[in-house]
Design a protein around this motif. Structure first.
Motif, short mmCIF file in Angstrom:
data_model
loop_
_atom_site.label_atom_id
_atom_site.label_comp_id
_atom_site.label_asym_id
_atom_site.label_seq_id
_atom_site.Cartn_x
_atom_site.Cartn_y
_atom_site.Cartn_z
N PHE A 1 -7.09 -9.16 -36.47
CA PHE A 1 -5.85 -9.04 -35.70
C PHE A 1 -5.39 -10.44 -35.28
CE2 PHE A 1 -7.23 -4.75 -35.73
CZ PHE A 1 -6.07 -3.99 -35.59
N VAL A 2 -4.16 -10.76 -35.66
CA VAL A 2 -3.62 -12.10 -35.48
C VAL A 2 -2.72 -12.16 -34.27
CG1 VAL A 2 -2.30 -13.96 -36.60
CG2 VAL A 2 -3.68 -12.38 -38.00
N THR A 3 -2.88 -13.20 -33.47
CA THR A 3 -1.90 -13.51 -32.43
C THR A 3 -1.35 -14.90 -32.72
OG1 THR A 3 -3.66 -14.37 -31.00
CG2 THR A 3 -2.99 -12.09 -30.67
N LEU A 4 -0.06 -15.06 -32.52
CA LEU A 4 0.61 -16.32 -32.82
C LEU A 4 1.04 -16.99 -31.52
CD1 LEU A 4 2.81 -15.18 -35.84
CD2 LEU A 4 0.66 -16.43 -35.93
N THR A 5 0.62 -18.24 -31.35
CA THR A 5 1.00 -19.03 -30.19
C THR A 5 1.63 -20.32 -30.69
OG1 THR A 5 -0.85 -18.13 -28.93
CG2 THR A 5 0.21 -20.11 -28.05
N GLY A 6 2.94 -20.43 -30.51
CA GLY A 6 3.64 -21.62 -31.02
C GLY A 6 3.51 -21.78 -32.51
N GLY A 7 3.44 -20.65 -33.23
CA GLY A 7 3.32 -20.69 -34.69
C GLY A 7 1.89 -20.83 -35.18
N GLU A 8 0.94 -21.13 -34.28
CA GLU A 8 -0.46 -21.26 -34.65
C GLU A 8 -1.14 -19.90 -34.59
OE1 GLU A 8 -2.24 -23.91 -35.67
OE2 GLU A 8 -0.46 -25.21 -35.66
N ALA A 9 -1.95 -19.59 -35.61
CA ALA A 9 -2.60 -18.30 -35.70
C ALA A 9 -3.97 -18.30 -35.02
CB ALA A 9 -2.76 -17.89 -37.16
N ARG A 10 -4.25 -17.26 -34.25
CA ARG A 10 -5.58 -17.01 -33.68
C ARG A 10 -6.00 -15.60 -34.09
NH1 ARG A 10 -5.20 -21.61 -33.46
NH2 ARG A 10 -5.37 -23.06 -31.69
N TYR A 11 -7.32 -15.36 -34.22
CA TYR A 11 -7.79 -14.13 -34.85
C TYR A 11 -8.84 -13.40 -34.00
CZ TYR A 11 -5.74 -16.45 -38.92
OH TYR A 11 -4.89 -17.09 -39.78
N SER A 12 -8.82 -12.08 -34.07
CA SER A 12 -9.90 -11.24 -33.55
C SER A 12 -10.38 -10.37 -34.71
CB SER A 12 -9.40 -10.34 -32.41
OG SER A 12 -8.94 -11.11 -31.32
N PHE A 13 -11.67 -10.46 -35.03
CA PHE A 13 -12.19 -9.82 -36.24
C PHE A 13 -12.89 -8.50 -35.93
CE2 PHE A 13 -11.92 -14.31 -37.33
CZ PHE A 13 -11.36 -14.27 -38.60
N TYR A 14 -12.66 -7.53 -36.82
CA TYR A 14 -13.37 -6.25 -36.80
C TYR A 14 -14.15 -6.18 -38.12
CZ TYR A 14 -10.54 -5.05 -32.77
OH TYR A 14 -9.96 -5.05 -31.52
N ASP A 15 -15.46 -6.49 -38.03
CA ASP A 15 -16.21 -6.81 -39.25
C ASP A 15 -17.55 -6.10 -39.37
OD1 ASP A 15 -16.46 -8.44 -41.66
OD2 ASP A 15 -17.97 -9.60 -40.57
N GLU A 16 -18.02 -5.42 -38.34
CA GLU A 16 -19.35 -4.82 -38.39
C GLU A 16 -19.45 -3.80 -39.52
OE1 GLU A 16 -22.17 -5.42 -36.85
OE2 GLU A 16 -21.32 -7.06 -35.67
N GLY A 17 -20.47 -3.94 -40.37
CA GLY A 17 -20.71 -2.97 -41.43
C GLY A 17 -19.65 -2.94 -42.51
N SER A 18 -18.86 -3.99 -42.61
CA SER A 18 -17.74 -4.00 -43.56
C SER A 18 -18.21 -4.26 -45.00
CB SER A 18 -16.72 -5.07 -43.17
OG SER A 18 -17.27 -6.36 -43.37
N ALA A 19 -17.29 -4.06 -45.92
CA ALA A 19 -17.59 -4.23 -47.35
C ALA A 19 -18.16 -5.61 -47.63
CB ALA A 19 -16.33 -3.99 -48.17
#
Length: 307
Positions: free
Chosen positions: A81-99
């Motif tokens: 999940f991406v949040t944009l602050t002044g055009g810069e991207a920050r991320y929150s990952f949902y990754d447990e048990g993923s492919a």
């Protein structure tokens, strides 16, 4: 043919109060960018059978990327999940048990004879078992294939910093080219300037250390004098995929120049590196001019990118 191995995921990008799913992932973005630039490219990473997995496959196929090495799995696709602050991207990952997260060393394939270089990195280096699998692949192939490594460090994704630093300390000496952003260098060596940090990484064994700095341009540290290429002026939509596309431009240029070989990397010149940095900057400028990780096709570039 360049083999890229590392994460593919879905970037959930803000869109008028909702989230819009876009195919992404650092190594995935580089893979698609290479294919679009006309470079023979293959991808190795598990792809889910869920609808997001199908969404990830389409751009690879459209860019003529060889996906024969990609195993299919019923595990879910990683979401960022991406949040944009002044055009810069920050991320929150949902990754447990993923492919991708569950890729194991036992899953590593024998590589086809036409694989001539390896690109790896991203968050796939952080957790296990996939981090151990990527490390094992690099260790197995580094003696015969040129390796480019971009760790694309995301501190908030790192749960065991000591283990991750140890992994990087093992991988960096095996890589021929290491790309690091200014943020990466500050995380690796917070007590050093960017230049001193890059040269410290260079002393660990790579032929070239590339430093990117967005609008500040890119630098190549190597045995000769530092090579600098300015960024290409453009109106920025967002920075998603910019560094990943830069990597593709560098690799495309080195392959075009006949320098992406173990035997050739010792013969690099300032001109070779300047051309590589310039193409990387030009490709990245196209990506940042539009929303999401949407790298350029060869016909959108101002110079020829394939032979």
């Amino acid at each position: 043919m360049i083999l890229c191995t590392g994460e593919s995921l879905i970037d959930m990008v803000p869109d008028d109060g909702c989230f819009r799913p876009l195919a992404g992932g650092a190594v995935y973005n580089t893979t698609v960018a290479l294919g679009r630039l006309g470079v023979p490219t293959a991808y190795f990473w598990p792809i889910s059978r869920d609808p997001f997995g199908e969404q990830l496959l389409r751009p690879l196929v459209e860019a003529a990327v060889d996906i024969d090495l990609c195993p299919r799995t019923d595990r879910p696709t990683t979401l960022a999940f991406v949040t944009l602050t002044g055009g810069e991207a920050r991320y929150s990952f949902y990754d447990e048990g993923s492919a991708g997260r569950m890729l194991a060393t036992d899953d590593l394939p024998a590589l086809p004879a036409d694989i001539s270089a390896l690109f790896a990195g991203g968050i796939s280096l952080v957790p296990d078992p996939c981090g151990a699998a990527v490390e094992a692949l690099i260790t197995r192939e580094a003696a015969r294939l040129p390796v480019m490594l971009d760790p694309n460090i995301r501190p908030f994704f790192i749960q065991d910093e000591a283990a991750y630093r140890a992994r990087l300390s093992r991988l960096i000496p095996q890589a021929d080219i290491v790309k690091l952003s200014g943020d990466d260098l500050e995380w690796l060596h917070p007590e050093k300037s960017h230049e001193d940090a890059a040269r410290h990484v260079l002393d660990q064994g790579p032929r070239v250390v590339l430093q990117t700095g967005g609008s500040a341009g890119a630098r190549a540290y190597w045995a000769g004098e530092t090579v600098f290429a300015p960024s290409v002026r453009t109106e920025v939509a967002d920075t998603i995929g910019a560094g990943d596309t830069f990597n593709a431009g560098v690799l495309a240029s080195l392959m075009q120049q006949g320098m992406l070989k173990k035997s050739a990397l010792g013969e690099l010149t300032t001109d070779h590196l300047n051309k590589a940095l310039t193409l990387g900057a030009q490709a990245a400028a196209v990506t940042v001019s539009r929303h999401g990780a949407n790298p350029p096709w060869a016909h959108e570039m101002t110079v020829e990118t394939h032979g």
